[in-house]
Enzyme design. Structure first.
Site, PDB file in Angstrom:
ATOM      1  CG  ASP A  65      -9.127  -3.347   3.039  1.00 48.26           C
ATOM      2  OD1 ASP A  65      -8.158  -2.908   2.403  1.00 48.26           O
ATOM      3  OD2 ASP A  65      -9.942  -2.614   3.640  1.00 48.26           O
ATOM      4  CB  VAL A  66      -3.865  -4.739   0.452  1.00 47.73           C
ATOM      5  CG1 VAL A  66      -3.912  -6.021  -0.357  1.00 47.73           C
ATOM      6  CG2 VAL A  66      -4.334  -3.544  -0.360  1.00 47.73           C
ATOM      7  CG  ASN A  92      -2.263  -5.216  -9.683  1.00 45.34           C
ATOM      8  OD1 ASN A  92      -1.989  -4.497 -10.636  1.00 45.34           O
ATOM      9  ND2 ASN A  92      -3.511  -5.625  -9.452  1.00 45.34           N
ATOM     10  CE1 TYR A 158      -3.726   5.325  -9.183  1.00 42.34           C
ATOM     11  CE2 TYR A 158      -2.640   6.918 -10.614  1.00 42.34           C
ATOM     12  CZ  TYR A 158      -2.991   5.616 -10.325  1.00 42.34           C
ATOM     13  OH  TYR A 158      -2.603   4.596 -11.157  1.00 42.34           O
ATOM     14  CE  LYS A 162      -0.572   3.701  -8.230  1.00 43.49           C
ATOM     15  NZ  LYS A 162      -0.487   2.241  -7.976  1.00 43.49           N
TER      16      LYS A 162
END
Ligand code: BGC
Length: 260
Positions: A65-66, A92, A158, A162
């Site tokens: 899990d990053v 990614n 989101y 970003k």
């Protein structure tokens, strides 16, 4: 393409599906060795590794899990033990979370989007940079989105994540440049993957989406993967600290084609 990526050690987070999987396959075509990080769907990762093995390529799959600092540490330790480190990191892994107006959003789910997309990119970049600044070479490519620039109602976590990835990219690039390490971002627009299937598989949703894209079509994953390969190769040796948009012109605001 011969981009000089042969034998390079490349880690792709979230590499078992969608754009990540396509990037993995592009690097395998280029003769690189690939670490496929994944968190869900271990069966996708395993079948990808065996398909690559059958083609004569080299890949290993590692679950992590990053957004979990300890899991990221353990993953980089495993790669260090097996391959002595990496040359290229592709951040990614990402999620968009459920669509909800901010006043209705569930904070736990909202935070998870930031944790995976922003904290995950930071944690993997941090672990990679520790090694890259020491070896005085390396490239980190962060997957951003057109929503680094374009607001997106219902997806405040989101879009915020970003936008933050864009600034993280610029700042890390500034820090790493004296060591010959490049950090940059690639921002896809609407690309056909499972993350947006609900839109492109719906007639009305697709019609609305196409109006937002000057090239009047949804992108395919290989168009993103090819650009990822170019950006991490020496073809792009003078590119750092910036976001490259692969979006069919979505950030060119098609609505303004007729008047203002
Ligand atoms: C999202 C897609 C969306 C696209 C354009 C991407 O970042 O993941 O779901 O279709 O942006 O809005």
């Amino acid at each position: 393409m011969n981009l000089g990526l042969h034998s390079k050690r490349i880690m792709v987070t979230g590499g078992n599906s969608g754009i990540g999987k396509s990037i993995v396959m592009r690097f395998i075509e280029e003769g690189a060795r690939v670490v496929i990080n994944y968190h869900s769907h271990p069966e996708f990762a395993k079948s990808l590794v065996s398909a690559i093995g059958e083609k004569g390529g080299t890949a290993i799959a590692i679950e992590a899990d990053v957004s979990d600092p300890e899991a990221v540490q353990a993953m980089f330790k495993q790669v260090e033990d097996q391959w002595g480190g990496i040359d290229i990191l592709i951040n990614n892994a990402g999620i968009d979370g459920p669509r909800a107006m901010s006043w209705d959003a569930d904070f736990t789910k909202w935070r998870k989007v930031i944790e995976v997309n922003l904290f995950g990119s930071f944690l993997c970049a941090q672990a990679a940079l520790k090694q890259m600044i020491h070896q005085k070479s390396g490239v980190i490519l962060n997957l951003s989105s057109v929503h680094e620039l374009i607001a997106w109602s219902g997806y405040s976590a989101y879009a915020s994540s970003k936008a933050a990835v864009g600034m993280l990219t610029k700042t890390l690039a500034q820090e790493a440049a004296p060591y010959g390490v490049r950090v940059l971002a690639l921002a896809p627009g609407a690309v056909k993957t499972p993350i947006n299937k609900n839109v492109w598989s719906d007639e009305e949703g697709l019609r609305d989406l196409l109006q937002k894209i000057p090239l009047n079509r949804v992108g395919n994953v290989d168009e993103v993967a090819k650009m990822a390969a170019v950006l991490v190769s020496d073809v792009a040796s003078y590119v750092t600290g910036t976001t490259v948009y692969v979006d069919g012109g979505m950030t060119d605001y098609a609505d303004f084609a007729q008047g203002g």
